[in-house]
Design a protein around this motif. Structure first.
Motif, short mmCIF file in Angstrom:
data_model
loop_
_atom_site.label_atom_id
_atom_site.label_comp_id
_atom_site.label_asym_id
_atom_site.label_seq_id
_atom_site.Cartn_x
_atom_site.Cartn_y
_atom_site.Cartn_z
N SER A 89 23.36 13.07 26.70
CA SER A 89 24.40 14.00 26.23
C SER A 89 24.06 14.50 24.83
CB SER A 89 25.76 13.30 26.22
OG SER A 89 26.74 14.11 25.61
N TYR A 90 23.59 13.61 23.99
CA TYR A 90 23.23 13.99 22.62
C TYR A 90 22.09 15.00 22.61
CZ TYR A 90 21.88 13.42 17.71
OH TYR A 90 21.57 13.65 16.39
N SER A 91 21.14 14.79 23.50
CA SER A 91 20.01 15.73 23.61
C SER A 91 20.51 17.12 24.00
CB SER A 91 19.01 15.21 24.64
OG SER A 91 17.95 16.14 24.82
N TYR A 92 21.48 17.16 24.93
CA TYR A 92 22.05 18.45 25.33
C TYR A 92 22.81 19.10 24.17
CZ TYR A 92 21.05 17.09 30.19
OH TYR A 92 20.43 16.73 31.36
N LEU A 93 23.50 18.28 23.37
CA LEU A 93 24.22 18.82 22.22
C LEU A 93 23.25 19.43 21.22
CD1 LEU A 93 26.69 19.19 20.39
CD2 LEU A 93 26.40 16.83 19.61
N LEU A 94 22.12 18.76 20.98
CA LEU A 94 21.13 19.29 20.04
C LEU A 94 20.55 20.61 20.54
CD1 LEU A 94 19.22 16.05 18.92
CD2 LEU A 94 21.12 17.22 17.79
N GLU A 95 20.40 20.73 21.86
CA GLU A 95 19.97 22.01 22.42
C GLU A 95 20.99 23.10 22.12
OE1 GLU A 95 18.65 22.21 26.48
OE2 GLU A 95 17.87 20.15 26.44
N GLU A 96 22.26 22.77 22.32
CA GLU A 96 23.33 23.74 22.09
C GLU A 96 23.36 24.19 20.63
OE1 GLU A 96 27.98 23.17 21.62
OE2 GLU A 96 27.39 22.91 23.72
N LEU A 97 23.05 23.28 19.71
CA LEU A 97 23.07 23.60 18.28
C LEU A 97 21.80 24.27 17.81
CD1 LEU A 97 24.65 20.27 17.00
CD2 LEU A 97 25.80 22.48 17.15
N GLY A 98 20.81 24.43 18.74
CA GLY A 98 19.54 25.04 18.36
C GLY A 98 18.63 24.10 17.63
N ASP A 142 38.53 7.03 27.77
CA ASP A 142 37.11 6.81 28.02
C ASP A 142 36.28 7.98 27.49
OD1 ASP A 142 37.77 4.48 29.29
OD2 ASP A 142 37.79 5.37 31.29
N TYR A 143 36.78 9.19 27.69
CA TYR A 143 36.05 10.37 27.23
C TYR A 143 36.00 10.39 25.71
CZ TYR A 143 35.17 15.27 26.07
OH TYR A 143 34.67 16.43 25.54
N THR A 144 37.11 10.05 25.06
CA THR A 144 37.14 10.04 23.59
C THR A 144 36.15 9.02 23.05
OG1 THR A 144 39.47 10.71 23.56
CG2 THR A 144 38.62 9.65 21.57
N LYS A 145 36.11 7.84 23.66
CA LYS A 145 35.14 6.82 23.23
C LYS A 145 33.71 7.33 23.38
CE LYS A 145 37.95 2.72 24.26
NZ LYS A 145 38.09 1.55 25.15
N ALA A 146 33.45 8.04 24.49
CA ALA A 146 32.10 8.53 24.75
C ALA A 146 31.68 9.57 23.72
CB ALA A 146 32.02 9.11 26.16
N ILE A 147 32.57 10.56 23.44
CA ILE A 147 32.18 11.60 22.48
C ILE A 147 32.10 11.02 21.06
CG2 ILE A 147 33.07 13.48 23.88
CD1 ILE A 147 35.44 13.67 21.97
N GLU A 148 32.88 9.97 20.80
CA GLU A 148 32.77 9.32 19.49
C GLU A 148 31.40 8.67 19.34
OE1 GLU A 148 36.14 6.74 19.35
OE2 GLU A 148 37.47 8.26 18.48
N ARG A 149 30.88 8.15 20.44
CA ARG A 149 29.53 7.57 20.39
C ARG A 149 28.49 8.65 20.13
NH1 ARG A 149 28.97 4.04 25.75
NH2 ARG A 149 26.88 3.65 24.91
N VAL A 150 28.67 9.83 20.75
CA VAL A 150 27.76 10.96 20.48
C VAL A 150 27.92 11.41 19.04
CG1 VAL A 150 27.18 13.32 21.10
CG2 VAL A 150 27.80 11.70 22.89
N GLU A 151 29.16 11.51 18.60
CA GLU A 151 29.43 11.93 17.22
C GLU A 151 28.79 10.97 16.23
OE1 GLU A 151 33.26 13.33 14.51
OE2 GLU A 151 33.55 11.88 16.13
N GLN A 152 28.86 9.68 16.54
CA GLN A 152 28.26 8.69 15.66
C GLN A 152 26.76 8.87 15.57
OE1 GLN A 152 29.90 6.61 13.64
NE2 GLN A 152 27.89 6.21 12.80
N LYS A 153 26.13 9.28 16.68
CA LYS A 153 24.68 9.50 16.68
C LYS A 153 24.32 10.66 15.75
CE LYS A 153 21.98 9.12 20.23
NZ LYS A 153 21.19 7.96 19.81
#
Length: 857
Positions: A40-49, A203-214
């Motif tokens: 998911s984090y890799s996809y987010l980095l793609e979205e941010l360019g 569960d979703y909030t915990k997951a995105i918080e883990r991505v946010e932490q990364k």
């Protein structure tokens, strides 16, 4: 039709790809692993360019609320065993749990709390407690361990705590005890179990918080290096290169750096030539630099001297001198007034020094001493008072004289004279503090002025001397209260201004000469070339810094939409969940006869729902009685568990403590009824409550088990006797239970018989207790029944022989039964099959004798 499921799907489908990937995993009941977070984090980095765009699979949102979280809908908690390291609980015990209701009865100190602490740690509890070690043992403590057997789909699953504490089975049971009550009533509580659909948001909030932490972690890593200011500190002095480095940011172009690259061979040769010429010129200009520093120091000393003279001059103006003259005149006038208004009336030939300072001090001291002779409202002297010195009675004239003394002391004229004198003293102190020696010997400024400006120096010193003499005269005038006309004396500071301008001109002459201009030019070029060389040596640092700033700038644009998530969860929670809870809570209050007009407030944050109970704006525990609080907390607990699609069992520890029998019966009925839909496990020391539970189970035709927990020898708490408690008295009217254990033991090899034999003696002991109730006393009074059977009294009858044999046999059973303290005589004797068989026969004989006595009565 719009449902909770369709609305959650709609929310998930509206998420950006990286977040939708997580939502799809959660809704497909997949565990969000570290690998899923990384993807998911890799996809987010793609979205941010920040990463190259890749081809990604289409995401299809499928959702099945019943399977959410892999919860087991038919789960049963069937057995607890192999408990070690928990308080002082006896090891090798087994507790079996009925699919409906299980009652575990035991007196205080029997070990119930140890088991409850374990269950509160393993399962959900609002007030979990740390598990204590056996405090009675100094060492050799075992680690905490327990075996939990769960059953689902007809298959047993053995899990170990704490090894498997994160298994889903442990999340499907909940514990309620006395310490949970305040949590339910006093605090804002997060719902422990919620509809599986709404659990998606947590569960979703915990997951995105883990991505946010990364992403935060990566931002911090890129920020841990040097700042632009730190990089600029690499360069000494100033140049356009340093200015560029100091301003580095995400908007800086690499092309801007390339303007100063590379540092060529020609640059190096020029740098060496400039340094050589610069050093030669510095050497030649050192004397000038030294002279400039000397003149700048003289300027500072001259300015300090000027300020000191200006301060002195302020007190030697015509205006100020007139002020002092007037102050002396004012003081003399006021002293004369004070003297004329008061002292003349006291003059006499009998006493000398009337009006003197000593005389005034004497009167003041006398007045202060006289005040201590009377109360606040009475003034000395009164008629009939005595003299404070000679103790003789005071005449009327003496009283009047003393009163005039007091009036004189308090007169306005006298006070005014004192104030005028104080003002003069203050002025005198000002002149006494002046330092007129502003040019001491060997002082740098003194030497320089006497050499460079002797006439000006002598004139300033002369005027200061005149001011010093005038100051001494003024001090004398004040001290003697002499009125003199004194003329103004002003030390001129014009010479200071002229000298300062001359110094500035000299310094400017040094700095503006051709040599200084050339030195400045060489220094600027030298600094530029040194900076260019260092800039190229550290070029990669500047390039990396810019790239990191560009990365951070893009990463800061990541949108985790937490507010949108919370608002959606809040909306759906209110729409599909909160009202259900309110209805369930009110129904539970009615069932428990506890309708107290409790209000329920709901809030949501970070994908979680909370509720808070209020009574007329107050926390219920501030208004309700202890019993009422327990009812409300229990209603809150049961209502929450009812709404849960995953909770399959509730465990309660002494839920009726301090309640009356009516309340106990109401709660017993409610819990018995609840055991029809989920497992109910109750630990209690209350026999009346045990009886009520059993009676309601019979009325509702609900099966149950009741076990006995003991600490009979005081050192072995937690000893469990399965289905062998006072609640089974009617089942123990005969020796059949003991006979059953005898038969089972008889089929086992000798080394495996002991436990069954001991259980047989325990059953036989209970049979004796039942025989007391139903045999000897014919059920006149039963331990768990409110009704006393008076009619049965006619059948109560037994002999002394039966009583004595009864007591001896009961003692024999206790002797062989595990968990009791044995006398030294029997300490090493283990029970045998023959012992058990003999005692069974003796019991049957005694029972027969009791029936015989009844028949013959």
């Amino acid at each position: 039709m719009e449902t909770l499921e369709t609305e959650i799907k709609k929310f998930a489908n509206g998420l950006p790809y990286w977040a939708k990937y997580l939502a799809e995993n959660i809704l497909s009941s997949n565990v969000i692993s570290d690998n899923a977070i990384d993807t998911s984090y890799s996809y987010l980095l793609e979205e941010l360019g920040l990463n190259p765009t890749t081809e990604k699979p289409e995401i299809e949102i499928n959702y099945n609320s019943e399977d959410s979280g892999n919860y087991k809908l038919d789960l049963l908690f069937s057995k607890l065993e192999n408990v070690e390291g928990v308080n002082a609980l006896t090891e090798n015990q087994i507790i079996e749990f009925h699919k409906n209701l299980t009652i575990i009865y035991g007196a205080n100190g029997s070990g119930k709390s140890g088991y409850v602490r374990l269950l509160k740690k393993a399962f959900y509890s609002k007030a979990p407690e740390e598990i204590l070690r056996n405090i009675h043992v100094d060492g050799g403590h075992k680690s905490i361990n327990a075996s939990f057997t769960f059953n689902s789909n007809g298959t047993d699953n053995l899990l170990s705590y704490p090894k498997n504490e994160h298994s889903i089975e442990f999340k499907q049971f909940s514990v309620f005890d006395g310490k949970s009550i305040l949590k339910h009533l006093e605090e804002k509580n997060e719902f422990a179990f919620r509809p599986a659909g709404l659990s998606f948001f947590a569960d979703y909030t915990k997951a995105i918080e883990r991505v946010e932490q990364k992403i935060k972690s990566d931002i911090n890593a890129k920020n841990t290096g040097n700042t632009a200011s730190d990089l600029a500190d690499l360069f000494d002095g100033e140049s356009e290169i340093k200015t560029l480095v100091k301003s580095l940011s995400a908007s800086t172009k690499i092309e801007d750096l390339n303007k100063y690259a590379p540092f060529s061979e020609e640059d190096g040769n020029e740098k060496e030539k400039i340094i050589k010429e610069y050093d030669e010129l510095v050497l030649a200009s050192k004397n000038k630099e030294k002279e400039i520093k000397k003149l700048e120091n003289i300027k500072k000393l001259l300015a300090d001297n000027k300020r000191a003279i200006e301060t002195i001059n302020c007190c030697f103006t015509t205006e100020y001198l007139t002020k002092i003259k007037n102050a002396i005149t004012d003081c003399l006038d006021k002293e004369a007034t004070a003297k004329s208004e008061g002292i003349e009336q006291f003059k006499t030939d009998k006493i000398a020094g009337i009006g003197s300072k000593e005389w005034k001090s004497f009167i003041e001291a006398a007045e202060a001493f006289a005040t201590n002779q009377k109360t606040e409202t009475v003034v000395y002297p009164e008629k009939g008072d005595h003299c404070l010195l000679c103790h003789q009675p005071l005449t009327e004239d003496a009283e009047k004289l003393i009163a005039n003394y007091w009036a004189f002391i308090r007169s306005v004229a006298e006070e005014s004279a004192k104030n005028a004198q104080a003002a003069l003293n203050k002025e005198k102190q000002i002149f006494e503090k002046f330092d007129f020696d502003l040019f001491p010997d060997n002082n740098t400024l003194t030497i320089w002025l006497s050499e460079k400006y002797p006439n000006e120096f002598n004139e300033i010193n002369k005027t200061l001397s005149e001011q010093k003499m005038l100051a001494e005269n003024i001090i004398s005038d004040i001290k003697n209260k002499t009125v003199n006309d004194r003329s103004e004396i002003n030390t001129s500071i014009e010479d200071h201004v002229v000298i300062n301008e001359a110094i500035d001109a000299t310094i400017e002459g040094f700095q503006d000469d051709e040599q200084s201009k050339k030195l400045k030019k060489f220094k600027e070029r030298k600094t530029y070339l040194e900076h260019k060389e260092k800039f190229n040596a550290h070029f990669s640092k500047f390039e990396t810094y810019i790239n990191h700033q560009v990365w951070i700038n893009k990463a800061d644009k990541a949108d985790f939409a937490k507010r949108k998530t919370t608002e959606t969860e809040k909306f759906l929670s209110r729409k599909y969940f909160n009202q259900k809870y309110i209805d369930a809570f009110n129904q539970e209050c009615n069932k428990l006869n506890g309708s107290f007009d409790i209000e329920i407030n709901h809030t949501s944050s970070a994908g979680k729902s909370h509720r808070e109970l209020k009574l007329k704006g107050n926390k219920p525990n501030m208004v309700l009685s202890e019993g009422e609080q327990k009812i409300i907390a229990l209603a809150d607990f049961i209502a929450e568990m009812q709404l849960s699609e995953v909770n399959k069992g509730i465990i309660l520890d002494d839920p009726v403590t301090s309640l009356d029998e009516k309340r106990k019966s109401e709660i017993a009925k409610r819990l018995a009824d609840e055991s029809n839909t989920k497992q109910v496990i109750i630990f209690t020391h209350d026999l009346v409550f045990v009886s009520s539970l059993i009676e309601h189970c019979k009325d509702l035709k609900i099966d149950h088990d009741c076990h006995w927990i003991e600490n009979s020898d005081g050192n072995s708490p937690g000893t469990i006797w399965l289905r062998n408690t006072p609640s089974y008295e009617k089942d123990y009217k005969t020796s059949s239970k003991a006979q059953k254990y005898y038969d089972e033991a008889n089929k086992l090899p000798p080394e495996s018989r002991e436990n069954k034999i001991k259980q047989g003696f325990a059953a036989l002991r209970t049979s004796y207790e039942a025989q007391v109730v139903f045999g000897l006393f014919n059920g006149v009074v039963q331990r768990f029944n409110e009704r006393v059977s008076v009619d049965s009294l006619r059948n109560v009858s037994f002999t002394d022989e039966i009583r004595n044999e009864f007591l001896e046999c009961f003692s024999q059973c206790c002797r062989y039964m595990e968990g009791h303290l044995h006398s030294d005589k029997y300490a090493n004797q283990k029970p045998t099959l023959e012992n058990l068989n003999a005692e069974i026969k003796r019991f049957d004989s005694i029972a027969k004798s009791i029936k015989s006595v009844k028949r013959n009565k």
